[in-house]
Design a protein around this motif. Structure first.
Motif, PDB file in Angstrom:
ATOM      1  N   UNK A 261       0.865  -1.139  -0.150  1.00  0.00           N
ATOM      2  CA  UNK A 261      -0.259   0.182   0.034  1.00  0.00           C
ATOM      3  C   UNK A 261       0.779   1.136  -0.076  1.00  0.00           C
ATOM      4  N   UNK A 262       1.127   1.714  -1.275  1.00  0.00           N
ATOM      5  CA  UNK A 262       2.070   2.748  -1.388  1.00  0.00           C
ATOM      6  C   UNK A 262       1.805   3.960  -0.494  1.00  0.00           C
ATOM      7  N   UNK A 263       0.287   4.331  -0.753  1.00  0.00           N
ATOM      8  CA  UNK A 263       0.083   5.605   0.024  1.00  0.00           C
ATOM      9  C   UNK A 263       0.147   5.428   1.386  1.00  0.00           C
ATOM     10  N   UNK A 264      -0.158   4.499   2.105  1.00  0.00           N
ATOM     11  CA  UNK A 264       0.119   3.980   3.551  1.00  0.00           C
ATOM     12  C   UNK A 264       1.555   4.260   3.702  1.00  0.00           C
ATOM     13  N   UNK A 265       2.620   3.840   3.007  1.00  0.00           N
ATOM     14  CA  UNK A 265       3.902   4.076   3.126  1.00  0.00           C
ATOM     15  C   UNK A 265       4.473   5.430   2.984  1.00  0.00           C
ATOM     16  N   UNK A 266       3.883   6.223   2.183  1.00  0.00           N
ATOM     17  CA  UNK A 266       4.022   7.855   1.875  1.00  0.00           C
ATOM     18  C   UNK A 266       3.574   8.505   3.012  1.00  0.00           C
ATOM     19  N   UNK A 267       2.410   8.045   3.558  1.00  0.00           N
ATOM     20  CA  UNK A 267       1.797   8.658   4.598  1.00  0.00           C
ATOM     21  C   UNK A 267       2.644   8.698   5.970  1.00  0.00           C
ATOM     22  N   UNK A 268       3.123   7.337   6.041  1.00  0.00           N
ATOM     23  CA  UNK A 268       3.867   6.972   7.203  1.00  0.00           C
ATOM     24  C   UNK A 268       5.416   7.759   7.361  1.00  0.00           C
ATOM     25  N   UNK A 269       5.805   7.867   6.170  1.00  0.00           N
ATOM     26  CA  UNK A 269       6.990   8.653   5.877  1.00  0.00           C
ATOM     27  C   UNK A 269       6.989   9.833   6.152  1.00  0.00           C
ATOM     28  N   UNK A 270       5.911  10.647   5.431  1.00  0.00           N
ATOM     29  CA  UNK A 270       5.450  12.011   5.948  1.00  0.00           C
ATOM     30  C   UNK A 270       5.291  12.447   7.324  1.00  0.00           C
ATOM     31  N   UNK A 271       4.682  11.675   8.180  1.00  0.00           N
ATOM     32  CA  UNK A 271       4.286  11.656   9.465  1.00  0.00           C
ATOM     33  C   UNK A 271       5.649  11.508  10.123  1.00  0.00           C
ATOM     34  N   UNK A 272       6.470  10.610  10.003  1.00  0.00           N
ATOM     35  CA  UNK A 272       7.677  10.298  10.739  1.00  0.00           C
ATOM     36  C   UNK A 272       8.771  11.477  10.399  1.00  0.00           C
ATOM     37  N   UNK A 273       8.856  12.054   9.169  1.00  0.00           N
ATOM     38  CA  UNK A 273       9.754  12.921   8.915  1.00  0.00           C
ATOM     39  C   UNK A 273       8.942  14.277   9.517  1.00  0.00           C
ATOM     40  N   UNK A 274       8.048  14.829   9.445  1.00  0.00           N
ATOM     41  CA  UNK A 274       7.753  15.954   9.999  1.00  0.00           C
ATOM     42  C   UNK A 274       7.513  15.964  11.530  1.00  0.00           C
ATOM     43  N   UNK A 275       7.254  15.164  12.049  1.00  0.00           N
ATOM     44  CA  UNK A 275       6.896  14.948  13.324  1.00  0.00           C
ATOM     45  C   UNK A 275       8.835  14.632  13.891  1.00  0.00           C
ATOM     46  N   UNK A 276       9.421  14.055  13.370  1.00  0.00           N
ATOM     47  CA  UNK A 276      10.811  14.228  13.820  1.00  0.00           C
ATOM     48  C   UNK A 276      11.402  15.442  13.831  1.00  0.00           C
ATOM     49  N   UNK A 277      11.327  16.274  12.821  1.00  0.00           N
ATOM     50  CA  UNK A 277      11.683  17.669  12.951  1.00  0.00           C
ATOM     51  C   UNK A 277      11.052  18.663  13.997  1.00  0.00           C
ATOM     52  N   UNK A 278       9.557  18.519  14.090  1.00  0.00           N
ATOM     53  CA  UNK A 278       9.064  18.983  15.321  1.00  0.00           C
ATOM     54  C   UNK A 278       9.339  18.564  16.419  1.00  0.00           C
ATOM     55  N   UNK A 279       9.125  17.340  16.864  1.00  0.00           N
ATOM     56  CA  UNK A 279       9.511  16.757  18.242  1.00  0.00           C
ATOM     57  C   UNK A 279      11.021  16.691  18.428  1.00  0.00           C
ATOM     58  N   UNK A 280      11.557  16.689  17.323  1.00  0.00           N
ATOM     59  CA  UNK A 280      13.374  16.883  17.532  1.00  0.00           C
ATOM     60  C   UNK A 280      13.726  18.151  18.167  1.00  0.00           C
ATOM     61  N   UNK A 281      12.998  19.144  17.615  1.00  0.00           N
ATOM     62  CA  UNK A 281      13.261  20.520  18.059  1.00  0.00           C
ATOM     63  C   UNK A 281      13.008  20.677  19.385  1.00  0.00           C
ATOM     64  N   UNK A 282      11.877  20.286  19.975  1.00  0.00           N
ATOM     65  CA  UNK A 282      11.293  20.371  21.176  1.00  0.00           C
ATOM     66  C   UNK A 282      12.369  19.457  22.125  1.00  0.00           C
ATOM     67  N   UNK A 283      12.630  18.515  21.792  1.00  0.00           N
ATOM     68  CA  UNK A 283      13.716  17.604  22.568  1.00  0.00           C
ATOM     69  C   UNK A 283      15.077  18.390  22.819  1.00  0.00           C
ATOM     70  N   UNK A 284      15.434  19.022  21.790  1.00  0.00           N
ATOM     71  CA  UNK A 284      16.595  19.884  21.845  1.00  0.00           C
ATOM     72  C   UNK A 284      16.534  21.150  22.926  1.00  0.00           C
TER      73      UNK A 284
END
Length: 455
Positions: A261-284
């Motif tokens: 399911x390509x859409x599911x994989x693309x969505x998961x990648x987008x969520x992980x990438x965007x939240x990594x940036x956002x939560x990573x900043x909060x973490x720092x």
């Protein structure tokens, strides 16, 4: 024929949603056409306000659990939460409109929009709850079972999470396959008149008596609902009945090969990438704050490191801000409990605001975890649960997550029994994983953090 007055959960929520939407759209129409000065009204403005309004209302409704039918039936909830949520929606629409569009307002129509929309929603929901106090919504059930299933069934359909659940099913007649009782004419007549749904809980359908098979077939032809216990449990609780005696691996999970399911994989990648940036900043940003707090109130290492079982059963190292005393497990591995004495006062603050979970972003960046998935568990507890449940390792088919379906649906896990219950939700997620379900988890996680529910 089935009683037409019976409506299931989805149908009732749909009626409630339609009523809400009619009021919301009518209010937005009044807001655009009457509250805003006519010289500023344009097609772009109308599209923008309606889009903002619908998105704001649906988002707030889901985050704040506005369509929980159990709460809708409580008058206290209607009078307080309904007005609160709708007022918040009105405020969001008004503020965004002011910020995005250069408009002026007519005061009286604007006041009507601000005040009457919450009141209208509250009155509609009050009417809805009272109507369904009169109209019967419970489905009468003929429960067909073998003796081993009876105890689990009655436990599962009556309570979950320790609270009464609105299953909308009530057992009126029962039939034990083990006793092989002949079905008489009176039984058929009673079932035809009283029964709306047949729930079948048996490990072998070959054991069904011939006269019972004929009755089930006749019920299907007459339009009655006939479902297996597994389907009933999954549809009602959005979990898998792993404690049922009907514990065939394929019956419970129904794993089958699917196309990627390509859409599911693309969505998961987008969520992980965007939240990594956002939560990573909060973490720092939180690292120096937690470091200083540890110096005064929680002396010891800043991070707590622990091995957890990940995808395909492989162990990896997970990081958290330390919230317990340094020698918390000197007497052996123990599961954390809600009021654990090992948690320091400063650590309790970290847990309250979920700050202790932030370092898990390191595991996401390394590729050992993702944001949505079953929570990773320690190997010692995984081994114990594998002895209790032979297919516990199925949850390791996908990467573990920081949040998951079990975390937003079940209470704080404190023991192996809670882990068993959470597994029901993890297996449901693995079986029904989709973009829609992931979005529900994200919204519910926001609610969990805001109101300090779950773990």
């Amino acid at each position: 024929m089935p009683r037409l007055s019976i409506l299931n959960t989805l149908e009732r929520k749909f009626i409630l949603l339609v009523g809400d939407f009619i009021i919301v759209l009518s209010s937005l129409n009044v807001f655009v056409n009457h509250a805003i000065d006519k010289e500023f009204i344009s097609l772009r403005l109308k599209i923008g306000v309606f889009t903002i309004g619908v998105i704001a209302y649906m988002s707030l409704s889901y985050i704040l659990d506005f369509y929980n039918l159990e709460k809708v039936n409580k008058r206290k909830y209607i009078l307080s939460q309904s007005l609160y949520i709708t007022a918040l929606f009105v405020f969001v629409v008004f503020i965004v409109t002011v910020l995005v569009y250069d408009v002026s307002f007519w005061r009286i129509p604007l006041l009507c929009f601000l005040l009457l929309t919450p009141i209208s929603i509250g009155l509609w929901r009050f009417f809805f709850s009272n109507v369904f106090r009169i109209i019967p919504v419970t489905k009468n059930v003929l429960y067909i079972y073998d003796e081993k299933a009876d105890e689990n069934f009655r436990e599962d359909v009556s309570t979950i999470n320790g609270n009464e659940m609105e299953t909308f099913y009530k057992v009126k007649l029962t039939y034990s396959i083990d006793k092989n009782t002949l079905l008489n004419k009176n039984f058929f007549l009673s079932a035809a008149e009283k029964i709306d749904t047949l729930i079948i809980n048996t490990k072998s359908y070959d054991s069904l008596p011939e006269d019972l098979e004929q009755m089930i077939l006749s019920s299907i032809i007459k339009g009655k609902e006939v479902i297996s216990f597994t389907s009933f449990y999954e549809n009602t609780y959005e979990a898998m009945p792993i404690r049922s005696h009907n514990d065939s691996f394929f019956e419970i999970l129904q794993i089958r090969n699917k196309k990627i399911r390509y859409l599911q994989q693309i969505f998961s990648f987008g969520i992980n990438f965007s939240l990594s940036l956002f939560i990573g900043l909060i973490f720092l940003l939180c690292v120096p704050i937690v470091f200083v707090g540890n110096l005064f109130f929680n002396r010891g290492p800043l991070f707590y490191k622990q091995y957890r079982v990940g995808q395909h059963g492989e162990e990896f190292k997970v990081y958290k801000f330390r919230s317990m005393i340094v020698d918390a497990e000197k007497e052996g591995a123990l599961m954390a409990t809600k009021n654990d004495k090992r948690i320091t006062p400063f650590g309790r603050i970290l847990r309250l605001f979920r700050i202790d979970e932030l370092p898990q972003i390191i595991s996401v960046i390394k590729g050992h975890m993702q944001f949505i998935g079953p929570r990773p568990e320690r190997k010692i507890f995984v081994d114990q649960l594998n002895n209790i449940l032979p297919f516990y390792n199925v949850r390791h088919l996908i990467k573990p997550g920081i949040t998951g379906w079990a975390q937003v649906k079940y209470k704080y896990g404190e023991n192996l029994e809670d882990s068993v219950k959470k597994l029901e939700y993890d297996l449901y997620y693995i079986k029904n994983r989709s973009i829609t379900l992931d979005m529900r988890i994200i919204f519910k996680t926001v609610t969990t953090v805001l109101f300090s529910r779950g773990i």
